[in-house]
Write a protein that holds these residues in place. Structure first.
Motif: not given
Length: 628
Positions: A22, A265, A377, A129, A374, A269-270, A132-133, A19, A98
């Protein structure tokens, strides 16, 4: 029975690393992601109430300092306090927002591992998922994920050694999740039904432990209940404002698709990097594996069965609710999905001879797909800097406004720009959202999204039409994303005629009396009588008041009569029989200029306690005086 410490540390480390990778790609801060920390930025800089629109009673003041109880009527302000230490130390940056979210959400990985074992923790840790969420929390899921993790930790400890304090901790974690987001109640109902036999057995003979759980829940959710009392149950009222349209077949099909995508995914967020659609075979493959694991749980031992039933009940709420449901709502299922898959897989290994290779193959396929999506992304965000509402071009907008237009009012004509600028500029920009701007006579700075990034098309079209009809001949300053597309446009217009104008999204100036706090869309409720104080130009002029009459007002009170006077001289009254937007214009005589005191009276209004703890009249948007 429970996951070992070393395994859980590894799983948490995997999640934080994935995470974090990202979060450190530095794409733009999204509008709703910024919404969750507006209060953090305000508390860091000022003891005053948040100057941006907010739901009534979400902020309270005590001893000269104001603080939030709720971010919105159904989302608690926990994250605003959670992020405050990091912002006080390192400043108002997207990285602080974040990384704080990631650290708090890592409790979900630890908690599911403590209750359902190391494999459950690892499945959740590598979920694209979930990563990213929680890293980009524009759906208010982080608070509930950490609370659910704390519940898992407390329950695991309670089963090892039941104490009153641990029972209190279970309730406090549940209450915290409920404060963070009201629909966490669906999770709690699922857990209560799923483990009802075990809960009865655990608490049988220990009624004081049940009382401790309830006491903890009350303490954890205390800000939520204070807000309900002050706002006359605004959360309940808010649920009646939103309704998902469509047939049941349409809703079930759409939500089944959401759930399937979230298993790998999510598309929400994609969209950050304009990623491709997940191939249908991947979703079907994982869905089949999940269903098999769920069946194994439902016919398995009590711990696995409790997880399975809890997930089924929670999903029943998500699939059948008439409230709008998006993919970010389904993220809350992932800790239970991870537990079901891990416990169901273990049950299949024990019950079905020769199933080892099938179970291991399913886990390996998921692992490969998770790493692929992942990695895609991370690469996509690094290459694009985020697209659309996630674009890092928002940094260019902030830098330009701070360096070239410092101290000037910026009128924002579209959704998606105000909250993130407030956070990234650390309150140093003066902005207001105004989605119905057509009067350009006063000039000023006007900011809107680019044509490919527009959310509300009508305000943009009205503004451009008014600009074309005006004498202003100016080209916008264009801010582009890395893909070359226009992210935002800034127009700097000169004033063309005399007059004065006030938007009720702004802080009330001296002389404005009888108005309540600004609310979501930049409007305010009035009381039954209200007063304005403005400057009028010389000669003949017009006073225009833009307002709205609520449905509840007409239903309860019937027709309303609005009377007004200017500096003591009465103006023509107007009767209103229908709810909805209204615009009333009074013509002013040619005599006089300077200060103008306008006093308005409603023949009927909602008294305190009827639908709210405030006296409520009409909903005002703006008032202006211009030369005729």
């Amino acid at each position: 029975m429970f996951g070992g410490t070393r395994s859980l540390v590894l799983a948490v480390a995997v999640y934080i690393a994935s995470a974090g990778a990202l979060a450190l790609q530095q794409q733009g801060l999204q509008y709703d992601e910024a919404l969750m920390v507006l209060g953090t930025v305000q508390m860091r800089n000022s003891p005053q109430i948040l100057p941006l629109p907010q739901d009534a009673y979400t902020w309270q003041c005590l001893g000269g300092r104001c603080f939030p109880l709720m971010t919105m009527s159904y989302v608690g302000a926990f994250k605003e306090y959670l992020t405050l230490p990091g912002m006080m130390l390192f400043g108002s940056t997207s990285e602080v927002v974040r990384l704080t979210s990631i650290l708090w959400a890592s409790l979900a990985v630890w908690g599911v591992g403590r209750f359902a074992g190391r494999w459950a923790a690892l499945l959740l840790a590598i979920s694209p998922s979930f990563a990213d969420q929680t890293a980009f929390d524009n759906g208010a899921v982080v608070g509930t994920m950490g609370a659910l993790g704390l519940m898992g930790i407390a329950v695991a400890r309670y089963l090892e050694r039941p104490t009153v304090m641990l029972a209190f901790a279970i309730g406090a974690a549940a209450g915290l999740g409920f404060w963070c987001r009201a629909n966490f109640l669906w999770v709690l109902i699922g857990v209560g039904i799923g483990w009802s036999p075990e809960i009865y057995r655990w608490l049988k003979g220990r009624p004081w432990h049940g009382a401790a759980v309830l006491a903890g829940a009350g303490v954890g959710s205390l800000p939520f209940w204070i807000y309900q009392i002050l706002s006359n149950w605004a959360t309940v009222s808010a649920t009646g404002m939103f309704r998902a349209e469509g047939t049941w077949a349409h809703l079930l099909a759409a939500r089944a698709g959401m759930f399937g995508r979230v298993l790998l995914s999510d598309s929400e967020h994609r969209a950050i990097w304009n990623g491709p659609v997940v191939p249908e075979w991947q979703i079907v493959l994982l869905a089949v594996a999940f269903v098999l694991a769920l069946i194994a749980c439902l016919i398995g031992e009590p711990r696995a069965r409790g997880c399975g039933v809890a997930l089924v009940v929670f999903c029943a709420f998500l699939f059948t609710s008439r409230l709008p449901v998006g993919e970010h709502h389904f993220i809350a299922t992932l800790p239970l999905v991870a537990a079901v898959c891990a416990l169901g897989g273990s049950a299949i290994l024990r019950r079905v001879p020769g199933s080892r290779w099938g179970v291991f193959a399913a886990g390996a396929v998921y692992g490969v797909l998770a790493v692929y999506w992942h990695g895609s992304a991370i690469a996509g965000i690094r290459a694009t800097g985020g697209v659309g509402q996630w674009s890092d071009a928002i940094i260019d907008v902030r830098d330009y406004l701070q360096s070239k237009q410092s101290g000037k009012q910026v009128t924002i004509l579209d959704w998606g720009l105000q909250n993130n600028l407030f956070v990234l500029a650390d309150t140093r920009l003066k902005t207001r959202e105004e989605f119905e701007k057509t009067d350009l006579s006063r000039g000023g700075l006007f900011l809107m999204n680019g044509p490919d990034n527009t959310h509300y098309k009508q305000p943009r079209e009205k503004f451009l039409a008014a600009l074309k009809a005006s004498a202003n001949n100016v080209r916008p300053i264009v801010f582009r994303g890395r893909d070359g597309r226009t992210f935002a446009e800034l127009w700097d217009l000169d004033a063309k005629q005399s007059g004065s104008y006030f938007s009720f999204a702004d802080q009330l100036p001296v002389g404005f009396v009888g108005f309540h706090s600004v609310e979501g869309g930049g409007w305010r409720w009035t009381e039954g009588a209200f007063t304005i104080m403005m400057q009028r130009p010389p000669g003949e002029a017009e006073l225009a008041l833009d307002f709205n009459i609520a449905e509840a007002t007409i239903e309860r009170l019937g027709p309303l009569l609005l009377t007004a006077s200017i500096n003591g001289a009465p103006l023509a009254s107007q009767e209103y029989r229908q709810a909805g937007p209204q615009r009333f214009v009074w013509r002013l005589t040619a005599s006089g200029s300077g200060d103008l005191a306008g006093r308005f009276h409603l023949s009927k209004f909602l008294k305190r306690g009827e639908v709210d703890q405030r006296e409520l009249g009409i909903i005002v948007k703006s008032v202006g005086i211009s030369k005729r």
